[in-house]
Write a protein that holds these residues in place. Structure first.
Motif, PDB file in Angstrom:
ATOM      1  N   ILE A 129      70.852  -0.853  20.484  1.00 53.73           N
ATOM      2  CA  ILE A 129      70.673   0.541  19.837  1.00 53.73           C
ATOM      3  C   ILE A 129      69.821   1.334  20.393  1.00 53.73           C
ATOM      4  CG2 ILE A 129      70.353   1.696  17.664  1.00 53.73           C
ATOM      5  CD1 ILE A 129      71.061  -0.691  16.134  1.00 53.73           C
ATOM      6  N   SER A 130      68.823   0.789  20.973  1.00 53.94           N
ATOM      7  CA  SER A 130      67.703   1.695  21.712  1.00 53.94           C
ATOM      8  C   SER A 130      68.244   2.199  22.928  1.00 53.94           C
ATOM      9  CB  SER A 130      66.526   0.977  21.753  1.00 53.94           C
ATOM     10  OG  SER A 130      66.533  -0.129  22.953  1.00 53.94           O
ATOM     11  N   ALA A 131      69.131   1.750  23.543  1.00 55.86           N
ATOM     12  CA  ALA A 131      69.697   2.026  24.743  1.00 55.86           C
ATOM     13  C   ALA A 131      70.995   2.983  24.676  1.00 55.86           C
ATOM     14  CB  ALA A 131      69.796   0.923  25.668  1.00 55.86           C
ATOM     15  N   SER A 132      71.467   2.917  23.260  1.00 51.37           N
ATOM     16  CA  SER A 132      72.995   3.566  22.794  1.00 51.37           C
ATOM     17  C   SER A 132      73.869   3.303  24.026  1.00 51.37           C
ATOM     18  CB  SER A 132      72.796   5.009  23.272  1.00 51.37           C
ATOM     19  OG  SER A 132      71.959   5.613  22.098  1.00 51.37           O
ATOM     20  N   ALA A 133      73.935   1.618  24.015  1.00 53.34           N
ATOM     21  CA  ALA A 133      74.695   0.989  25.050  1.00 53.34           C
ATOM     22  C   ALA A 133      75.352  -0.273  24.603  1.00 53.34           C
ATOM     23  CB  ALA A 133      74.129   0.695  26.126  1.00 53.34           C
ATOM     24  N   ALA A 187      80.436  -3.756  15.801  1.00 50.64           N
ATOM     25  CA  ALA A 187      79.852  -2.804  14.945  1.00 50.64           C
ATOM     26  C   ALA A 187      78.680  -2.490  15.313  1.00 50.64           C
ATOM     27  CB  ALA A 187      79.802  -3.334  13.516  1.00 50.64           C
ATOM     28  N   THR A 188      78.439  -0.995  15.725  1.00 46.05           N
ATOM     29  CA  THR A 188      77.147  -1.058  16.524  1.00 46.05           C
ATOM     30  C   THR A 188      75.813  -0.784  15.499  1.00 46.05           C
ATOM     31  OG1 THR A 188      77.599   1.550  16.123  1.00 46.05           O
ATOM     32  CG2 THR A 188      78.213   0.370  18.508  1.00 46.05           C
ATOM     33  N   PHE A 200      74.814   6.772  18.014  1.00 51.49           N
ATOM     34  CA  PHE A 200      75.213   5.760  18.613  1.00 51.49           C
ATOM     35  C   PHE A 200      75.575   4.485  17.379  1.00 51.49           C
ATOM     36  CE2 PHE A 200      76.341   2.481  21.528  1.00 51.49           C
ATOM     37  CZ  PHE A 200      75.739   1.236  20.913  1.00 51.49           C
ATOM     38  N   ASN A 201      74.718   4.261  16.471  1.00 52.39           N
ATOM     39  CA  ASN A 201      75.256   3.247  15.500  1.00 52.39           C
ATOM     40  C   ASN A 201      75.790   3.840  14.296  1.00 52.39           C
ATOM     41  OD1 ASN A 201      73.078   4.674  14.578  1.00 52.39           O
ATOM     42  ND2 ASN A 201      71.817   3.030  13.676  1.00 52.39           N
ATOM     43  N   THR A 202      76.888   4.925  14.427  1.00 56.28           N
ATOM     44  CA  THR A 202      77.630   5.412  13.471  1.00 56.28           C
ATOM     45  C   THR A 202      79.009   5.132  13.709  1.00 56.28           C
ATOM     46  OG1 THR A 202      77.835   7.597  14.262  1.00 56.28           O
ATOM     47  CG2 THR A 202      76.052   7.117  12.611  1.00 56.28           C
ATOM     48  N   VAL A 214      80.860 -11.690  34.521  1.00 55.50           N
ATOM     49  CA  VAL A 214      80.818 -10.119  34.884  1.00 55.50           C
ATOM     50  C   VAL A 214      80.364  -9.502  33.589  1.00 55.50           C
ATOM     51  CG1 VAL A 214      83.224  -9.533  34.085  1.00 55.50           C
ATOM     52  CG2 VAL A 214      81.712  -8.072  35.808  1.00 55.50           C
ATOM     53  N   ARG A 215      79.308  -8.527  33.602  1.00 57.99           N
ATOM     54  CA  ARG A 215      78.626  -7.763  32.663  1.00 57.99           C
ATOM     55  C   ARG A 215      79.141  -6.329  33.031  1.00 57.99           C
ATOM     56  NH1 ARG A 215      72.947  -6.371  30.704  1.00 57.99           N
ATOM     57  NH2 ARG A 215      73.001  -6.505  28.603  1.00 57.99           N
ATOM     58  N   VAL A 216      79.680  -5.532  32.044  1.00 61.29           N
ATOM     59  CA  VAL A 216      80.077  -4.413  32.159  1.00 61.29           C
ATOM     60  C   VAL A 216      79.390  -3.684  31.268  1.00 61.29           C
ATOM     61  CG1 VAL A 216      81.868  -2.462  32.323  1.00 61.29           C
ATOM     62  CG2 VAL A 216      82.361  -4.773  33.152  1.00 61.29           C
ATOM     63  N   SER A 217      78.730  -2.444  31.267  1.00 60.22           N
ATOM     64  CA  SER A 217      77.880  -1.535  30.176  1.00 60.22           C
ATOM     65  C   SER A 217      78.661  -0.431  30.001  1.00 60.22           C
ATOM     66  CB  SER A 217      76.483  -1.409  30.800  1.00 60.22           C
ATOM     67  OG  SER A 217      76.555  -0.547  31.954  1.00 60.22           O
ATOM     68  N   CYS A 218      78.302   0.281  28.966  1.00 58.52           N
ATOM     69  CA  CYS A 218      78.936   1.124  28.495  1.00 58.52           C
ATOM     70  C   CYS A 218      78.052   2.126  27.506  1.00 58.52           C
ATOM     71  CB  CYS A 218      80.211   0.973  27.469  1.00 58.52           C
ATOM     72  SG  CYS A 218      80.606   2.361  26.618  1.00 58.52           S
TER      73      CYS A 218
END
Lengths: 108, 121
Positions: free
Chosen positions: B74-78, B52-53, B29-31, B18-22
């Protein structure tokens, strides 16, 4: 892995009463402990961090204390909206993080 | 305002993955690192892992290491959590949670709404 043991499992009190919840760590975790409130069907919410500091927006009736292995969350003057499960959580054992088993607070 | 929005409920058969996204919004996002925490029915919260984003570095719980992978875009902030070789004990609500620095340590300040994953034949 640091084990967190919470007691009691369930606490049933009337509005206006004081609730005292306990969390004991299996080893010294300094004050790297948080308390989270989880209401039915919701995600947890941060109440207390660093064992004794209230997070932003948390009512003053919530207070935490302790260090080392023994910690307490106190809810003064219970309100009906405080119905929830309360979890303690330690950050001392990074990168192995753990939660306590939870204390369910019921309002009579 | 900060929001973490997760993908919808899923039903899987034992042995599947299973793959869950957030998806994060309301901040850069990357902070901030992101964690995954799960909760089986009537059970305690269980920490699964962290990413670590900014660098993509990951840490996993020893109890499920080897069956889980956390990634980010990172490009999708996910961030994404994949769990494989599913068994009935993996039936749980899965949460993503953001890490924030408080005075002496890091704690979860925002959580996703949760994603129910049911493993059943």
């Amino acid at each position: 892995e640091i084990v967190l043991t919470q007691s009691p499992v369930t606490l049933s009190l009337s509005p206006g009463e004081r609730a005292t919840l306990s969390c004991t760590a299996s080893q010294n975790i300094n004050t790297y402990l948080a308390w989270y409130q989880q209401k039915p069907g919701q995600a947890p919410r941060l109440l207390i961090y660093d064992a004794s500091k209230r997070a932003t927006g948390v009512p003053a009736r919530f207070s935490g204390r302790g260090s080392g292995t023994d910690f307490t969350l106190t809810i003064n003057s219970l309100e009906p909206e405080d119905l929830a499960v309360y979890y303690c959580h330690q950050r001392s054992g990074w990168p192995q993080l753990t939660f306590g088993g939870g204390t369910k607070v019921e309002i009579k | 305002q900060v929001q973490l929005v997760q993908s919808g409920a899923d039903v899987k058969k034992p042995g599947a993955s299973v793959r869950v996204s957030c998806k994060a919004s309301g901040y850069t996002f990357n902070t901030a690192g992101l964690h995954w925490v799960r909760q089986a029915p009537g059970q305690r919260l269980e920490w699964m892992g962290w990413i670590a984003t900014d660098t993509g570095d990951t840490k996993y719980s020893q109890s499920i290491q080897g069956r889980v992978s956390i990634t980010r875009d990172i490009s999708a902030s996910a961030t994404y959590m994949e769990l494989w070789s599913l068994r009935s004990e993996d039936t749980a609500v899965y949460y993503c949670a953001r890490d924030s620095k408080y005075d002496n340590s890091w704690y979860f300040d925002y959580w996703g709404q949760g994603t129910l994953v049911t493993v059943s034949s």
